[in-house]
Design a protein around this motif. Structure first.
Motif, PDB file in Angstrom:
ATOM      1  N   SER A  42     -16.198 -19.603  14.571  1.00 26.11           N
ATOM      2  CA  SER A  42     -17.332 -18.714  14.865  1.00 26.11           C
ATOM      3  C   SER A  42     -16.948 -17.647  15.871  1.00 26.11           C
ATOM      4  O   SER A  42     -17.323 -16.482  15.737  1.00 26.11           O
ATOM      5  CB  SER A  42     -18.509 -19.532  15.416  1.00 26.11           C
ATOM      6  OG  SER A  42     -18.992 -20.409  14.447  1.00 26.11           O
ATOM      7  N   TYR A  43     -16.196 -18.045  16.870  1.00 28.31           N
ATOM      8  CA  TYR A  43     -15.775 -17.090  17.894  1.00 28.31           C
ATOM      9  C   TYR A  43     -14.830 -16.044  17.308  1.00 28.31           C
ATOM     10  O   TYR A  43     -14.992 -14.846  17.536  1.00 28.31           O
ATOM     11  CB  TYR A  43     -15.100 -17.817  19.052  1.00 28.31           C
ATOM     12  CG  TYR A  43     -14.747 -16.913  20.194  1.00 28.31           C
ATOM     13  CD1 TYR A  43     -15.715 -16.523  21.104  1.00 28.31           C
ATOM     14  CD2 TYR A  43     -13.454 -16.425  20.352  1.00 28.31           C
ATOM     15  CE1 TYR A  43     -15.411 -15.670  22.160  1.00 28.31           C
ATOM     16  CE2 TYR A  43     -13.134 -15.581  21.400  1.00 28.31           C
ATOM     17  CZ  TYR A  43     -14.116 -15.210  22.299  1.00 28.31           C
ATOM     18  OH  TYR A  43     -13.812 -14.369  23.326  1.00 28.31           O
ATOM     19  N   SER A  44     -13.855 -16.521  16.522  1.00 25.59           N
ATOM     20  CA  SER A  44     -12.891 -15.584  15.950  1.00 25.59           C
ATOM     21  C   SER A  44     -13.523 -14.669  14.910  1.00 25.59           C
ATOM     22  O   SER A  44     -13.057 -13.546  14.702  1.00 25.59           O
ATOM     23  CB  SER A  44     -11.702 -16.334  15.350  1.00 25.59           C
ATOM     24  OG  SER A  44     -12.120 -17.118  14.254  1.00 25.59           O
ATOM     25  N   ALA A  45     -14.584 -15.129  14.261  1.00 27.19           N
ATOM     26  CA  ALA A  45     -15.261 -14.291  13.267  1.00 27.19           C
ATOM     27  C   ALA A  45     -16.255 -13.338  13.921  1.00 27.19           C
ATOM     28  O   ALA A  45     -16.794 -12.462  13.254  1.00 27.19           O
ATOM     29  CB  ALA A  45     -15.982 -15.168  12.251  1.00 27.19           C
ATOM     30  N   GLY A  46     -16.495 -13.519  15.236  1.00 33.72           N
ATOM     31  CA  GLY A  46     -17.376 -12.606  15.936  1.00 33.72           C
ATOM     32  C   GLY A  46     -18.837 -13.006  15.964  1.00 33.72           C
ATOM     33  O   GLY A  46     -19.686 -12.197  16.303  1.00 33.72           O
ATOM     34  N   PHE A  47     -19.148 -14.250  15.610  1.00 35.18           N
ATOM     35  CA  PHE A  47     -20.546 -14.687  15.636  1.00 35.18           C
ATOM     36  C   PHE A  47     -21.027 -15.014  17.037  1.00 35.18           C
ATOM     37  O   PHE A  47     -22.203 -14.915  17.333  1.00 35.18           O
ATOM     38  CB  PHE A  47     -20.760 -15.902  14.733  1.00 35.18           C
ATOM     39  CG  PHE A  47     -20.537 -15.611  13.286  1.00 35.18           C
ATOM     40  CD1 PHE A  47     -21.161 -14.533  12.678  1.00 35.18           C
ATOM     41  CD2 PHE A  47     -19.702 -16.400  12.529  1.00 35.18           C
ATOM     42  CE1 PHE A  47     -20.957 -14.259  11.347  1.00 35.18           C
ATOM     43  CE2 PHE A  47     -19.493 -16.131  11.193  1.00 35.18           C
ATOM     44  CZ  PHE A  47     -20.124 -15.051  10.597  1.00 35.18           C
ATOM     45  N   ILE A  48     -20.114 -15.451  17.893  1.00 34.58           N
ATOM     46  CA  ILE A  48     -20.472 -15.783  19.273  1.00 34.58           C
ATOM     47  C   ILE A  48     -19.440 -15.165  20.207  1.00 34.58           C
ATOM     48  O   ILE A  48     -18.375 -14.735  19.770  1.00 34.58           O
ATOM     49  CB  ILE A  48     -20.537 -17.310  19.493  1.00 34.58           C
ATOM     50  CG1 ILE A  48     -19.217 -17.979  19.109  1.00 34.58           C
ATOM     51  CG2 ILE A  48     -21.679 -17.932  18.741  1.00 34.58           C
ATOM     52  CD1 ILE A  48     -19.181 -19.465  19.375  1.00 34.58           C
ATOM     53  N   GLU A  50     -17.845 -12.465  23.034  1.00 33.84           N
ATOM     54  CA  GLU A  50     -17.874 -11.035  23.326  1.00 33.84           C
ATOM     55  C   GLU A  50     -17.887 -10.161  22.083  1.00 33.84           C
ATOM     56  O   GLU A  50     -18.186  -8.978  22.155  1.00 33.84           O
ATOM     57  CB  GLU A  50     -16.678 -10.665  24.201  1.00 33.84           C
ATOM     58  CG  GLU A  50     -15.337 -10.964  23.547  1.00 33.84           C
ATOM     59  CD  GLU A  50     -14.183 -10.789  24.520  1.00 33.84           C
ATOM     60  OE1 GLU A  50     -13.302  -9.979  24.210  1.00 33.84           O
ATOM     61  OE2 GLU A  50     -14.187 -11.465  25.552  1.00 33.84           O
ATOM     62  N   PHE A  51     -17.560 -10.719  20.922  1.00 29.62           N
ATOM     63  CA  PHE A  51     -17.533  -9.928  19.695  1.00 29.62           C
ATOM     64  C   PHE A  51     -18.840 -10.028  18.919  1.00 29.62           C
ATOM     65  O   PHE A  51     -18.889  -9.721  17.746  1.00 29.62           O
ATOM     66  CB  PHE A  51     -16.386 -10.383  18.784  1.00 29.62           C
ATOM     67  CG  PHE A  51     -15.043 -10.271  19.434  1.00 29.62           C
ATOM     68  CD1 PHE A  51     -14.512  -9.044  19.764  1.00 29.62           C
ATOM     69  CD2 PHE A  51     -14.310 -11.409  19.718  1.00 29.62           C
ATOM     70  CE1 PHE A  51     -13.279  -8.940  20.360  1.00 29.62           C
ATOM     71  CE2 PHE A  51     -13.069 -11.325  20.308  1.00 29.62           C
ATOM     72  CZ  PHE A  51     -12.552 -10.088  20.636  1.00 29.62           C
ATOM     73  N   ARG A  52     -19.883 -10.492  19.539  1.00 22.99           N
ATOM     74  CA  ARG A  52     -21.160 -10.743  18.859  1.00 22.99           C
ATOM     75  C   ARG A  52     -21.644  -9.491  18.116  1.00 22.99           C
ATOM     76  O   ARG A  52     -21.640  -8.391  18.630  1.00 22.99           O
ATOM     77  CB  ARG A  52     -22.202 -11.166  19.880  1.00 22.99           C
ATOM     78  CG  ARG A  52     -23.524 -11.530  19.219  1.00 22.99           C
ATOM     79  CD  ARG A  52     -24.495 -12.064  20.202  1.00 22.99           C
ATOM     80  NE  ARG A  52     -23.942 -13.315  20.704  1.00 22.99           N
ATOM     81  CZ  ARG A  52     -24.409 -13.941  21.757  1.00 22.99           C
ATOM     82  NH1 ARG A  52     -25.403 -13.449  22.428  1.00 22.99           N
ATOM     83  NH2 ARG A  52     -23.871 -15.063  22.154  1.00 22.99           N
ATOM     84  N   GLY A  53     -22.049  -9.710  16.884  1.00 24.72           N
ATOM     85  CA  GLY A  53     -22.617  -8.628  16.102  1.00 24.72           C
ATOM     86  C   GLY A  53     -21.602  -7.763  15.380  1.00 24.72           C
ATOM     87  O   GLY A  53     -21.970  -6.823  14.708  1.00 24.72           O
ATOM     88  N   THR A  54     -20.324  -8.105  15.468  1.00 24.02           N
ATOM     89  CA  THR A  54     -19.324  -7.261  14.822  1.00 24.02           C
ATOM     90  C   THR A  54     -18.867  -7.822  13.473  1.00 24.02           C
ATOM     91  O   THR A  54     -18.055  -7.206  12.806  1.00 24.02           O
ATOM     92  CB  THR A  54     -18.084  -7.097  15.719  1.00 24.02           C
ATOM     93  OG1 THR A  54     -17.518  -8.379  15.964  1.00 24.02           O
ATOM     94  CG2 THR A  54     -18.461  -6.425  17.026  1.00 24.02           C
ATOM     95  N   ALA A  55     -19.366  -8.980  13.099  1.00 23.86           N
ATOM     96  CA  ALA A  55     -18.929  -9.594  11.845  1.00 23.86           C
ATOM     97  C   ALA A  55     -19.502  -8.824  10.656  1.00 23.86           C
ATOM     98  O   ALA A  55     -20.664  -8.464  10.629  1.00 23.86           O
ATOM     99  CB  ALA A  55     -19.370 -11.049  11.780  1.00 23.86           C
ATOM    100  N   SER A  56     -18.658  -8.609   9.681  1.00 27.19           N
ATOM    101  CA  SER A  56     -19.123  -7.921   8.482  1.00 27.19           C
ATOM    102  C   SER A  56     -19.739  -8.948   7.527  1.00 27.19           C
ATOM    103  O   SER A  56     -19.624 -10.144   7.716  1.00 27.19           O
ATOM    104  CB  SER A  56     -17.961  -7.205   7.808  1.00 27.19           C
ATOM    105  OG  SER A  56     -17.059  -8.144   7.266  1.00 27.19           O
TER     106      SER A  56
END
Length: 127
Positions: A42-48, A50-56
């Motif tokens: 989840s973290y690496s995919a950007g779900f949680i 600092e990358f929150r909201g960047t998942a395509s």
């Protein structure tokens, strides 16, 4: 670590037995590992984080597929280990179906904590 390996050994085979300690240690260790794996993906995919909201949208679909596959493998391993543990405790493996019903699952958990039936007989014979 041996207990965790015993938990995963022959995970798709529902025959055999699994000792109480190996079952519980394996269950707890593997639940923690599964949670850490979910968090890492989840973290690496950007779900949680600092990358929150960047998942395509494509990333979200792949992560969902990975989660489902991981959970199904873990679910099958847990069901197999529970059947083996019930058999080791001297109960019918069909009690595993009780895990799917809210109040009956507490009874099954109590059965999983019970001593190994063979060990119980050995202590009786020794007296």
């Amino acid at each position: 670590m041996k207990m965790s390996i015993a938990f995963w050994k022959d995970m798709f085979k529902f025959q055999g037995k699994l000792a109480r300690k190996a079952y519980w240690v394996g269950s707890i260790v593997n639940a923690i590992l599964l949670a850490l794996l979910f968090y890492a993906i989840s973290y690496s995919a950007g779900f949680i984080g600092e990358f929150r909201g960047t998942a395509s949208e494509t990333t979200e679909r792949w992560v969902l597929i990975i989660f489902i596959v991981e959970y199904l493998v873990y679910f099958l391993a847990c069901m197999s280990a529970t059947v083996k543990r019930l058999r080791d405790a001297g109960f019918s493996p069909w009690f595993v179906l009780g895990l799917f019903f809210p109040l009956l699952n507490m009874v099954v958990i109590v059965l999983l904590v019970m001593e190994t039936k063979q060990h119980h007989h050995e202590t009786r014979e020794a007296k």
